[in-house]
Design a protein around this motif. Structure first.
Motif, PDB file in Angstrom:
ATOM      1  N   PHE A  24      43.815 -33.435  68.349  1.00 37.60           N
ATOM      2  CA  PHE A  24      42.682 -32.916  67.574  1.00 37.60           C
ATOM      3  C   PHE A  24      41.372 -33.549  68.048  1.00 37.60           C
ATOM      4  N   LYS A  25      41.450 -34.861  68.269  1.00 37.62           N
ATOM      5  CA  LYS A  25      40.259 -35.537  68.780  1.00 37.62           C
ATOM      6  C   LYS A  25      39.869 -35.019  70.160  1.00 37.62           C
ATOM      7  N   ARG A  26      40.892 -34.761  70.971  1.00 33.77           N
ATOM      8  CA  ARG A  26      40.660 -34.240  72.330  1.00 33.77           C
ATOM      9  C   ARG A  26      40.072 -32.851  72.269  1.00 33.77           C
ATOM     10  N   LEU A  27      40.589 -31.987  71.338  1.00 24.82           N
ATOM     11  CA  LEU A  27      40.070 -30.622  71.197  1.00 24.82           C
ATOM     12  C   LEU A  27      38.607 -30.631  70.739  1.00 24.82           C
ATOM     13  N   HIS A  28      38.285 -31.517  69.840  1.00 24.51           N
ATOM     14  CA  HIS A  28      36.905 -31.603  69.361  1.00 24.51           C
ATOM     15  C   HIS A  28      35.957 -31.990  70.501  1.00 24.51           C
ATOM     16  N   GLU A  29      36.419 -32.950  71.299  1.00 25.56           N
ATOM     17  CA  GLU A  29      35.572 -33.376  72.436  1.00 25.56           C
ATOM     18  C   GLU A  29      35.403 -32.258  73.442  1.00 25.56           C
ATOM     19  N   LEU A  30      36.536 -31.545  73.771  1.00 18.58           N
ATOM     20  CA  LEU A  30      36.448 -30.439  74.744  1.00 18.58           C
ATOM     21  C   LEU A  30      35.598 -29.290  74.199  1.00 18.58           C
TER      22      LEU A  30
END
Length: 307
Positions: free
Chosen positions: A146-152
């Motif tokens: 989720f954190k990775r998706l938000h950053e991307l």
């Protein structure tokens, strides 16, 4: 008024002769002055003609120079208008360049956030989203995804905005290019018109140089003409003085001549009276008369014939 009553006939005759000699001398003097003046006046007439011709040439040249000056000023006015237009285009171009600089700063800042191309970032986002959608992942991994998706997602939005700004920059560059073309055309036109203005200016200056040379020659003729006037002016004054002297002498001469006429008249009257007395004595003594004696006695009513 001259009093001649006390002068003898001899004195009067002497005075008449002196006055006539004076008048003859002054009239010869006037004639000589006029002859000399005529010689000078012939030269003056030629000098005046040449001077006036040069003045007329200078006038024609000045009119020609005025035409070149008018054309030069008209061209310069158009050049000033074109320069104003060019400055306006430059101002607009400068405004767009400033805008490009700001957009580039925004784009570069977004690219720093995105740190990648839209295609690769989109693919990475989809890949991570598929993983996140899978049910067989641990809670800890799910939180990491989720954190990775938000950053991307933020990076995709940043690169999308950066690409949008890049397209806007390209459009503005196109307009700036058009401005540069317009500036080049205006500069070329200004250059050509400046050359035309310079040609008119040089033609005007060349004509004015010719006018200066013509006027210099005319001034030389005028200078010689003034020199002649300075020579003839005293002659005119001497002629006027001589004429006045002759006029005064003629008035005085008439007085003496009138007095001589009076003396001659008195002499003639006395002579006639003597003849009349002699004729009367002759008639009284002898009774004989000549025709002249008879005329004298009849004029004095001393002999009358009945009708």
């Amino acid at each position: 008024m001259i009093d001649v009553s006390g002068l003898s006939e001899g004195e009067i005759k002497n005075k008449v002769n002196l006055l006539r000699q004076h008048i003859d001398h002054k009239e010869r003097e006037i004639k000589n002055y006029f002859s000399e003046m005529n010689l000078h006046n012939k030269g003056a007439k030629e000098l005046r003609r040449k001077r006036d011709e040069l003045h007329e040439q200078a006038k024609v040249h000045r009119e020609s120079a005025s035409g070149y000056k008018q054309r030069r000023d008209e061209v310069n006015k158009k050049i000033a208008e074109l320069k104003q237009q060019r400055d306006e285009v430059r101002d607009r171009s400068t405004g767009y360049n400033d805008k490009i600089g700001k957009l580039k700063t925004q784009r570069d800042s977004l690219n720093n956030i995105a740190r990648g191309r839209l295609e690769s970032l989109t693919n990475a986002y989809r890949s991570e989203l598929e993983k996140f959608s899978s049910a067989d992942i641990s809670l800890e991994y799910e939180q990491s995804l989720f954190k990775r998706l938000h950053e991307l997602g933020e990076r995709v939005l940043a690169i999308s905005k950066a690409n949008e700004i890049h397209g806007e920059i390209g459009e503005i560059f196109g307009k700036v290019g058009e401005f540069h073309k317009d500036l080049d055309a205006v500069n070329a036109l200004i250059h050509d018109m400046a050359a035309e203005s310079q040609e008119n200016h040089e033609a005007m200056r060349n004509i004015y140089d010719e006018v200066d040379e013509i006027r210099s020659r005319a001034d030389e003729y005028h200078k010689h003409l003034v020199g002649i006037y300075e020579v003839t002016k005293p002659m005119k004054e001497k002629i006027d003085a001589a004429k006045k002297s002759v006029s005064e002498a003629r008035v005085e001469l008439d007085i003496y001549l009138d007095r001589m006429k009076d003396i001659q008249l008195l002499r003639d009257e006395k002579k006639q009276e003597e003849k009349h007395v002699a004729a009367k004595d002759k008639f009284n003594k002898s009774g004989r008369l000549s025709l002249e004696d008879l005329r004298l006695l009849m004029e004095n009513d001393e002999i009358k014939f009945g009708e």
